[in-house]
Design an enzyme around this catalytic site. Structure first.
Site, mmCIF file in Angstrom:
data_model
loop_
_atom_site.group_PDB
_atom_site.id
_atom_site.type_symbol
_atom_site.label_atom_id
_atom_site.label_comp_id
_atom_site.label_asym_id
_atom_site.label_seq_id
_atom_site.Cartn_x
_atom_site.Cartn_y
_atom_site.Cartn_z
ATOM 1 C CE1 TYR A 53 -7.210 -7.449 -3.803
ATOM 2 C CE2 TYR A 53 -7.762 -5.091 -3.597
ATOM 3 C CZ TYR A 53 -7.546 -6.186 -4.151
ATOM 4 O OH TYR A 53 -7.058 -6.038 -5.341
ATOM 5 C CB SER A 210 2.069 -4.406 -7.977
ATOM 6 O OG SER A 210 1.216 -5.195 -6.987
ATOM 7 N N PRO A 211 2.334 -0.868 -8.948
ATOM 8 C CG PRO A 211 1.791 1.133 -8.436
ATOM 9 C CD PRO A 211 1.226 -0.132 -8.242
ATOM 10 C CB ALA A 213 7.675 -4.732 -8.384
ATOM 11 N N GLY A 214 5.132 -4.418 -5.921
ATOM 12 C CA GLY A 214 4.644 -4.670 -4.493
ATOM 13 C C GLY A 214 5.851 -4.304 -3.403
ATOM 14 N N GLY A 215 6.584 -3.152 -3.909
ATOM 15 C CA GLY A 215 7.707 -2.988 -2.787
ATOM 16 C C GLY A 215 8.931 -3.564 -3.298
ATOM 17 C CG PHE A 218 10.952 0.867 -2.213
ATOM 18 C CD1 PHE A 218 10.966 1.914 -2.752
ATOM 19 C CD2 PHE A 218 9.524 0.540 -2.594
ATOM 20 C CE1 PHE A 218 10.209 3.009 -3.070
ATOM 21 C CE2 PHE A 218 8.391 1.232 -3.122
ATOM 22 C CZ PHE A 218 8.849 2.408 -3.351
HETATM 23 N N1 LIG Z 1 -6.231 -6.225 -10.034
HETATM 24 C C1 LIG Z 1 -5.390 -7.124 -9.351
HETATM 25 O O1 LIG Z 1 -5.356 -8.513 -9.667
HETATM 26 C C2 LIG Z 1 -4.577 -6.598 -8.321
HETATM 27 C C3 LIG Z 1 -3.341 -7.312 -7.817
HETATM 28 C C4 LIG Z 1 -2.685 -6.723 -6.814
HETATM 29 C C5 LIG Z 1 -2.903 -5.495 -6.204
HETATM 30 N N2 LIG Z 1 -3.960 -4.929 -6.721
HETATM 31 C C6 LIG Z 1 -4.216 -3.449 -6.314
HETATM 32 O O2 LIG Z 1 -3.000 -2.645 -6.431
HETATM 33 C C7 LIG Z 1 -2.901 -1.937 -5.183
HETATM 34 C C8 LIG Z 1 -1.461 -1.844 -5.043
HETATM 35 O O3 LIG Z 1 -0.648 -2.903 -5.152
HETATM 36 P P1 LIG Z 1 0.387 -3.064 -4.037
HETATM 37 O O4 LIG Z 1 0.205 -2.755 -2.638
HETATM 38 O O5 LIG Z 1 1.203 -4.150 -4.486
HETATM 39 O O6 LIG Z 1 1.397 -1.661 -4.853
HETATM 40 P P2 LIG Z 1 2.851 -1.173 -4.824
HETATM 41 O O7 LIG Z 1 2.712 -0.016 -4.458
HETATM 42 O O8 LIG Z 1 3.689 -1.739 -5.754
HETATM 43 O O9 LIG Z 1 3.641 -1.833 -3.390
HETATM 44 C C9 LIG Z 1 3.115 -1.227 -2.129
HETATM 45 C C10 LIG Z 1 4.082 -1.738 -1.195
HETATM 46 O O10 LIG Z 1 5.321 -1.113 -1.185
HETATM 47 C C11 LIG Z 1 5.947 -0.430 -0.238
HETATM 48 N N3 LIG Z 1 6.361 1.013 -0.361
HETATM 49 C C12 LIG Z 1 5.555 1.805 -1.038
HETATM 50 N N4 LIG Z 1 6.435 2.994 -1.110
HETATM 51 C C13 LIG Z 1 7.485 2.627 -0.337
HETATM 52 C C14 LIG Z 1 8.695 3.425 -0.324
HETATM 53 N N5 LIG Z 1 8.689 4.552 -0.753
HETATM 54 N N6 LIG Z 1 9.684 2.842 0.487
HETATM 55 C C15 LIG Z 1 9.644 1.413 0.900
HETATM 56 N N7 LIG Z 1 8.313 0.595 0.640
HETATM 57 C C16 LIG Z 1 7.394 1.251 0.187
HETATM 58 C C17 LIG Z 1 4.426 -0.302 0.742
HETATM 59 O O11 LIG Z 1 4.766 -0.362 1.934
HETATM 60 P P3 LIG Z 1 4.229 0.668 3.048
HETATM 61 O O12 LIG Z 1 2.716 0.460 3.212
HETATM 62 O O13 LIG Z 1 4.976 0.699 4.371
HETATM 63 O O14 LIG Z 1 4.503 2.226 2.393
HETATM 64 C C18 LIG Z 1 3.797 -1.660 0.309
HETATM 65 O O15 LIG Z 1 4.116 -2.714 1.087
HETATM 66 C C19 LIG Z 1 -3.527 -2.823 -4.157
HETATM 67 O O16 LIG Z 1 -3.970 -2.186 -3.039
HETATM 68 C C20 LIG Z 1 -4.608 -3.407 -4.873
HETATM 69 O O17 LIG Z 1 -5.644 -2.418 -4.863
HETATM 70 C C21 LIG Z 1 -4.901 -5.307 -7.823
#
Ligand SMILES: NC(=O)c1ccc[n+]([C@@H]2O[C@H](COP(=O)([O-])OP(=O)(O)OC[C@H]3O[C@@H](n4cnc5c(N)ncnc54)[C@H](OP(=O)(O)O)[C@@H]3O)[C@@H](O)[C@H]2O)c1
Length: 298
Positions: A53, A210-211, A213-215, A218
């Site tokens: 990461y 990515s619950p 969908a990575g943002g 929104f």
């Molecule tokens: N095992 C695997 O292959 C794998 C792959 C990908 C990810 N992961 C894990 O899963 C975790 C989560 O993944 P993810 O970061 O893609 O999760 P996510 O929660 O789907 O997306 C996070 C993104 O959404 C934005 N966001 C969250 N709440 C928001 C809101 N209320 N309004 C607007 N934007 C919002 C965040 O921005 P802000 O920071 O500005 O809130 C961030 O850019 C990662 O950190 C990692 O630990 C694992």
């Protein structure tokens, strides 16, 4: 929650904080420490990392912040991952982007993670991705060794299908506790490919990466207006936000999904934690399902 949940086998929190995007947050060590502390206070004690990461930097950033207050270590359950090699200026010895699940790579990767995180063990190690060259005996040898010497307490996988999971499990004495896969109202694949049924059958916790969908959730009004409308209606019925409803929708599934959120905003993290008290009705759950599928259930 009324629904079945296997608490990760190490008393991890139902919602985990992911640190994939940490290097983008622009926090100094003190700010990150405060973020970690506030998350713990709210009840989010499980943290999700991977060696790669942030171009191999996120574990070190986290470790530096944690070193400012070492007493926090025992309040955390640390997950990290290994098995992907990524060419990087921070790893000049890596020359190609590929998987490596050799005993040597797994052991070296864990040593690097422990050093970067500044801890002497981690609670859960995940193999990041299945490899077409996966040799379950080699992985099992590495896992058993790491367990015996106390560097890793528990093991799991990520992005595995049921057959890949069973193959690795068949070579291990210890149970694999977790399969971390992508799951969200926008990503339904693993609801239908047997992954979640397999997890339920074997008491494995599916963690949802990515619950939101990575943002994309929104930006949904432009991407999928039907799903946006369904999520909005359920949000209004619960006086909750879209992200809370997405998490409640995942946690309503009987496999006991444990979401891994990825926000760097403490307000959003605290709001996510509140989603655990929201119980969706089956009508509401299916309204979101049907909207995402784009057609009624057959
Ligand atoms: N095992 C695997 O292959 C794998 C792959 C990908 C990810 N992961 C894990 O899963 C975790 C989560 O993944 P993810 O970061 O893609 O999760 P996510 O929660 O789907 O997306 C996070 C993104 O959404 C934005 N966001 C969250 N709440 C928001 C809101 N209320 N309004 C607007 N934007 C919002 C965040 O921005 P802000 O920071 O500005 O809130 C961030 O850019 C990662 O950190 C990692 O630990 C694992």
């Amino acid at each position: 929650m009324a629904h079945q949940y296997h608490p990760l086998g190490f008393e991890g929190s139902r919602i985990a904080q992911g640190y994939w995007r940490l290097a983008e947050w622009g926090m100094n060590d003190q700010e990150l420490l405060s973020f970690i502390e506030q998350s713990i206070t709210a009840g989010i004690t499980t943290v999700d990392h991977a060696d790669i990461y942030g171009d191999y930097q996120c574990e070190s950033l986290f470790g530096r912040a944690l070193a400012l207050k070492p007493s926090l270590r025992d309040k955390l359950q640390i997950i990290t991952k290994c098995g992907i090699k990524l060419p990087s200026k921070n790893r000049p010895e890596i020359t190609s982007h590929r998987y490596d699940q050799s005993v040597q790579h797994i052991l070296q990767s864990v040593d690097n993670s422990l050093q970067n995180l500044k801890v002497d063990h981690i609670e859960l190690l995940l193999l990041h991705r299945p490899s077409p060259l996966m040799d379950a005996d080699h992985i099992a040898e590495a896992f058993e060794h790491l367990h015996t010497i106390g560097k890793v307490r528990h093991f799991g996988v990520s992005n595995f299908n049921a057959q890949q999971f069973d193959l690795l499990q068949s070579r291990l004495e210890m149970p694999l506790l977790v399969n971390q896969v992508e799951l969200s109202p926008l990503e339904l694949k693993h609801f239908e490919d047997g992954t979640l049924e397999h997890a339920q059958q074997h008491a494995v916790t599916p963690m949802a990466w990515s619950p939101f969908a990575g943002g994309d959730m929104f930006r949904l009004e432009g991407i999928n207006p039907t799903l946006f409308k369904a999520l909005t209606e359920v949000s209004e019925a619960h006086n909750a936000s879209l992200d809370q409803i997405a998490l409640a929708w995942l946690m309503r599934h009987p496999s006991g999904i444990a979401p891994v959120i990825g926000s760097g905003s403490i307000e959003r993290v605290l709001s996510a934690q509140q989603a655990q008290s929201i119980e969706l009705s089956d009508d509401q759950w299916f309204a979101i399902w049907v909207a995402s599928k784009g057609h009624p259930v057959p």
